[in-house]
Design a protein around this motif. Structure first.
Motif, mmCIF file in Angstrom:
data_model
loop_
_atom_site.group_PDB
_atom_site.id
_atom_site.type_symbol
_atom_site.label_atom_id
_atom_site.label_comp_id
_atom_site.label_asym_id
_atom_site.label_seq_id
_atom_site.Cartn_x
_atom_site.Cartn_y
_atom_site.Cartn_z
ATOM 1 N N MET A 88 67.665 -50.531 -14.827
ATOM 2 C CA MET A 88 66.570 -51.182 -15.546
ATOM 3 C C MET A 88 66.170 -50.383 -16.781
ATOM 4 O O MET A 88 65.887 -50.950 -17.843
ATOM 5 N N VAL A 89 66.156 -49.056 -16.667
ATOM 6 C CA VAL A 89 65.805 -48.225 -17.820
ATOM 7 C C VAL A 89 66.864 -48.349 -18.904
ATOM 8 O O VAL A 89 66.550 -48.552 -20.086
ATOM 9 N N ASN A 90 68.135 -48.248 -18.509
ATOM 10 C CA ASN A 90 69.207 -48.289 -19.499
ATOM 11 C C ASN A 90 69.302 -49.644 -20.194
ATOM 12 O O ASN A 90 69.552 -49.712 -21.407
ATOM 13 N N LEU A 91 69.138 -50.717 -19.432
ATOM 14 C CA LEU A 91 69.302 -52.057 -19.998
ATOM 15 C C LEU A 91 68.001 -52.660 -20.510
ATOM 16 O O LEU A 91 68.031 -53.625 -21.270
ATOM 17 N N GLY A 92 66.871 -52.107 -20.072
ATOM 18 C CA GLY A 92 65.585 -52.687 -20.472
ATOM 19 C C GLY A 92 64.946 -52.030 -21.663
ATOM 20 O O GLY A 92 63.919 -52.506 -22.156
ATOM 21 N N ARG A 93 65.516 -50.918 -22.156
ATOM 22 C CA ARG A 93 64.905 -50.235 -23.298
ATOM 23 C C ARG A 93 64.880 -51.109 -24.543
ATOM 24 O O ARG A 93 63.852 -51.199 -25.230
ATOM 25 N N LYS A 94 65.981 -51.744 -24.841
ATOM 26 C CA LYS A 94 66.046 -52.559 -26.061
ATOM 27 C C LYS A 94 65.116 -53.766 -25.973
ATOM 28 O O LYS A 94 64.338 -54.008 -26.908
ATOM 29 N N PRO A 95 65.135 -54.553 -24.872
ATOM 30 C CA PRO A 95 64.156 -55.652 -24.786
ATOM 31 C C PRO A 95 62.706 -55.166 -24.830
ATOM 32 O O PRO A 95 61.851 -55.839 -25.408
#
Length: 310
Positions: free
Chosen positions: A249-256
Motif C-alpha cells: 500500500m505504501v509503495n503503490l499508494g504514494r503517487k495517488p
C-alpha cells in the motif's frame, strides 16, 4: 443481497473470523469444561436449559466478540509492550529484543555457507524487526508490527501513523482489502490467546469449589496455558502477510496520495523524501507561513479548463 454479501465478505467477515469465531471457541471450552463445576444462579438455569446451549452460546460469542473488537487497541498495545508495562520492564524488554536482533543478524552474516533454507529462515526472523534500532519494541509482536509501521517513514519519510487515513483513502481498493484480510489472521490468534488466558484463570479459580471436577479443571487450565505461547508465536508469524500488504500500500499508494493532496511526486528520491517529511510535519503541527515556500516546488499547477467544442 449483493450489498449484504459485500459487507459480510468485507469488514463483517474480518470481524467474524478475527474476533467472534475465536470467542465462540473459547466459550465452548468454558461451557463444557469449567461451567459444570461452577455454581449457577437460578436465572441462568432458566436461560441456559440443558441441551439448549447453542443459541445462548452464539449470542454470547457475538456480544463478547464485538467487545473485544472495540478493545483491540489496548489488547494489542499490551502484547506489543506499550501499555501497562512498568518502565523497568519496558527498557529491559527493549534491551533483550535489541540483543536478539543483533544475534540474528550475526548468525545470518556467518551463514554464508549454510543451506538456502537456513539463510531464508534467519532472514525471515531478522525481517520481523524494524530497520531502525531505536524503533525496537520490548516484545516480538511489537517489533513484528513496528517494522511495517515505520516502513513508509524509513524509506520515503512518509509517516503512515500520521497519514494512515489519507493513504488508505487514496490507495487502490485491493491493497486495503489485502490489509484487512492479513490483519484478520493476527486478530484471530490474539483473540484466541486472551480467551485461553481468561478460561485458564477461571478453571484454576474454580478449583476452590467443593463439588468441582478437579481433574477436568486442572487439565483444562494446564492445556490452555500451554497453548498460549503457541498462539503468540502464531500471531507473530501471521504479521508477515500484514507487513507485506502495508508495504504494497505504501509503495503503490504514494503517487495517488500525492495527487489527491495536490502535489506532484518528484522524480528524485531525495526530493520525494523531503516532500513527505513536509506533508507529515504539516499534518502534525499548526500552519506556519514558511510552509508556502517549502511546498512551492511540489505543488501541482491548476488544471487547464476544457476547450469548448463547436
Amino acid at each position: 443481497m449483493g450489498d449484504i454479501a459485500k459487507g459480510v465478505l468485507g469488514g463483517g467477515w474480518a470481524l467474524v473470523v478475527g474476533w467472534i469465531l475465536p470467542t465462540a471457541l473459547n466459550l465452548a471450552v468454558f461451557l463444557f469444561t469449567v461451567a459444570p463445576s461452577l455454581h449457577r444462579p437460578p436465572f441462568l438455569e432458566r436461560l441456559l436449559p440443558t441441551g439448549q446451549a447453542a443459541l445462548p452460546l452464539l449470542v454470547a460469542a457475538i456480544l463478547l466478540g464485538l467487545v473485544l473488537n472495540a478493545l483491540q487497541t489496548p489488547l494489542y498495545r499490551f502484547l506489543e509492550g506499550y501499555a501497562l508495562w512498568p518502565t523497568a520492564a519496558y527498557e529491559r524488554g527493549c534491551r533483550k529484543q535489541r540483543a536478539r536482533r543483533r544475534r540474528t543478524a550475526d548468525r545470518l552474516a556467518l551463514a554464508a555457507s549454510a543451506s538456502p533454507i537456513r539463510r531464508a529462515l534467519l532472514s525471515e526472523k531478522l525481517s520481523r524487526y524494524p530497520a531502525d534500532d531505536t524503533q525496537v519494541a520490548p516484545t516480538r509482536l511489537g517489533n513484528a508490527i513496528r517494522r511495517f509501521e515505520e516502513y513508509g517513514y524509513d524509506r520515503y519519510r512518509l509517516d503512515t501513523q500520521v497519514l494512515w487515513n489519507e493513504l488508505t483513502s487514496a490507495a487502490p481498493d485491493w491493497t486495503r482489502r489485502q490489509i484487512d484480510t492479513a490483519r484478520t489472521n493476527v486478530d484471530f490468534f490474539v483473540a484466541l490467546l486472551y480467551g485461553h488466558l481468561a478460561v485458564a484463570v477461571t478453571a484454576f479459580a474454580a478449583l476452590a469449589a467443593s463439588d468441582a471436577d478437579h481433574m477436568v479443571l486442572i487439565a483444562t487450565g494446564v492445556s490452555l496455558s500451554a497453548l498460549i505461547p503457541l498462539w503468540y508465536h502464531a500471531s507473530v508469524a501471521a504479521t508477515d502477510e500484514w507487513a507485506a500488504a502495508v508495504r504494497a500500500m505504501v509503495n503503490l499508494g504514494r503517487k495517488p496520495l500525492a495527487e489527491a493532496l495536490g502535489l506532484v511526486l518528484p522524480k528524485d528520491l531525495h526530493d520525494e523524501r523531503t516532500m513527505w517529511h513536509l506533508v507529515t510535519r504539516m499534518s502534525r503541527r499548526p500552519y506556519a507561513p514558511a510552509a508556502r515556500d517549502a511546498f512551492a516546488p511540489y505543488r501541482a499547477g491548476p488544471t487547464d479548463p476544457p476547450t469548448p467544442t463547436a
